[in-house]
Design a protein around this motif. Sequence first.
Motif, mmCIF file in Angstrom:
data_model
loop_
_atom_site.group_PDB
_atom_site.id
_atom_site.type_symbol
_atom_site.label_atom_id
_atom_site.label_comp_id
_atom_site.label_asym_id
_atom_site.label_seq_id
_atom_site.Cartn_x
_atom_site.Cartn_y
_atom_site.Cartn_z
ATOM 1 N N ASN A 150 -17.242 36.824 39.676
ATOM 2 C CA ASN A 150 -18.455 36.310 39.039
ATOM 3 C C ASN A 150 -19.186 37.401 38.270
ATOM 4 N N THR A 151 -19.735 37.013 37.142
ATOM 5 C CA THR A 151 -20.531 37.911 36.308
ATOM 6 C C THR A 151 -21.847 37.207 35.981
ATOM 7 N N ALA A 152 -22.641 37.814 35.134
ATOM 8 C CA ALA A 152 -23.887 37.179 34.688
ATOM 9 C C ALA A 152 -23.598 35.999 33.758
ATOM 10 N N ALA A 153 -22.370 35.923 33.242
ATOM 11 C CA ALA A 153 -21.969 34.804 32.379
ATOM 12 C C ALA A 153 -21.582 33.615 33.252
ATOM 13 N N ASN A 154 -21.089 32.565 32.635
ATOM 14 C CA ASN A 154 -20.653 31.368 33.345
ATOM 15 C C ASN A 154 -19.160 31.443 33.630
ATOM 16 N N GLU A 155 -18.775 31.217 34.886
ATOM 17 C CA GLU A 155 -17.383 31.071 35.280
ATOM 18 C C GLU A 155 -17.225 29.661 35.839
ATOM 19 N N TYR A 156 -16.161 28.979 35.448
ATOM 20 C CA TYR A 156 -16.006 27.590 35.860
ATOM 21 C C TYR A 156 -14.561 27.143 35.695
ATOM 22 N N MET A 157 -14.262 25.928 36.148
ATOM 23 C CA MET A 157 -12.951 25.274 36.057
ATOM 24 C C MET A 157 -11.837 26.082 36.718
ATOM 25 N N PRO A 158 -11.980 26.463 37.991
ATOM 26 C CA PRO A 158 -10.906 27.204 38.659
ATOM 27 C C PRO A 158 -9.677 26.328 38.878
ATOM 28 N N ALA B 169 -12.211 29.611 33.524
ATOM 29 C CA ALA B 169 -12.816 29.747 32.195
ATOM 30 C C ALA B 169 -14.106 30.542 32.329
ATOM 31 N N SER B 170 -14.440 31.292 31.286
ATOM 32 C CA SER B 170 -15.694 32.038 31.264
ATOM 33 C C SER B 170 -16.137 32.265 29.828
ATOM 34 N N ASP B 171 -17.441 32.317 29.653
ATOM 35 C CA ASP B 171 -17.998 32.621 28.332
ATOM 36 C C ASP B 171 -18.502 34.062 28.262
ATOM 37 N N ARG B 172 -18.054 34.919 29.169
ATOM 38 C CA ARG B 172 -18.535 36.302 29.226
ATOM 39 C C ARG B 172 -18.299 37.047 27.912
ATOM 40 N N GLY B 173 -19.375 37.572 27.371
ATOM 41 C CA GLY B 173 -19.314 38.384 26.164
ATOM 42 C C GLY B 173 -18.925 37.665 24.893
ATOM 43 N N GLU C 98 -22.662 31.843 22.783
ATOM 44 C CA GLU C 98 -22.821 30.429 23.134
ATOM 45 C C GLU C 98 -21.712 29.551 22.555
ATOM 46 N N GLY C 99 -21.179 28.676 23.404
ATOM 47 C CA GLY C 99 -20.190 27.711 22.957
ATOM 48 C C GLY C 99 -18.767 28.226 22.873
ATOM 49 N N ARG C 100 -18.532 29.484 23.238
ATOM 50 C CA ARG C 100 -17.182 30.041 23.179
ATOM 51 C C ARG C 100 -16.696 30.352 24.585
#
Length: 66
Positions: free
Chosen positions: A21-29, A41-45, A48-50
């Motif tokens: 886990n990071t400060a970004a969103n992690e999901y769909m394991p 999936a993650s949007d880290r770095g 938005e929207g990527r």
Amino acid sequence: DLFVTWPIGSRWTDPIPLPLNTAANEYMPTFSPDRTLLFFASDRGLGEGRTRIYYMRWQAMRRPHP
């Protein structure tokens, strides 16, 4: 963020955060067919929207079963 929990009888243990886990969103394991890799999936770095797909060896993240 992603967490792990175990069933004990008719209840579940308290959720424990995974170290990926990071400060970004992690999901769909999702596990690989042999259950050695955890894809997520993650949007880290990325802004938005990527989103990107990442994977880690599940053994490196396992937490002791209560």
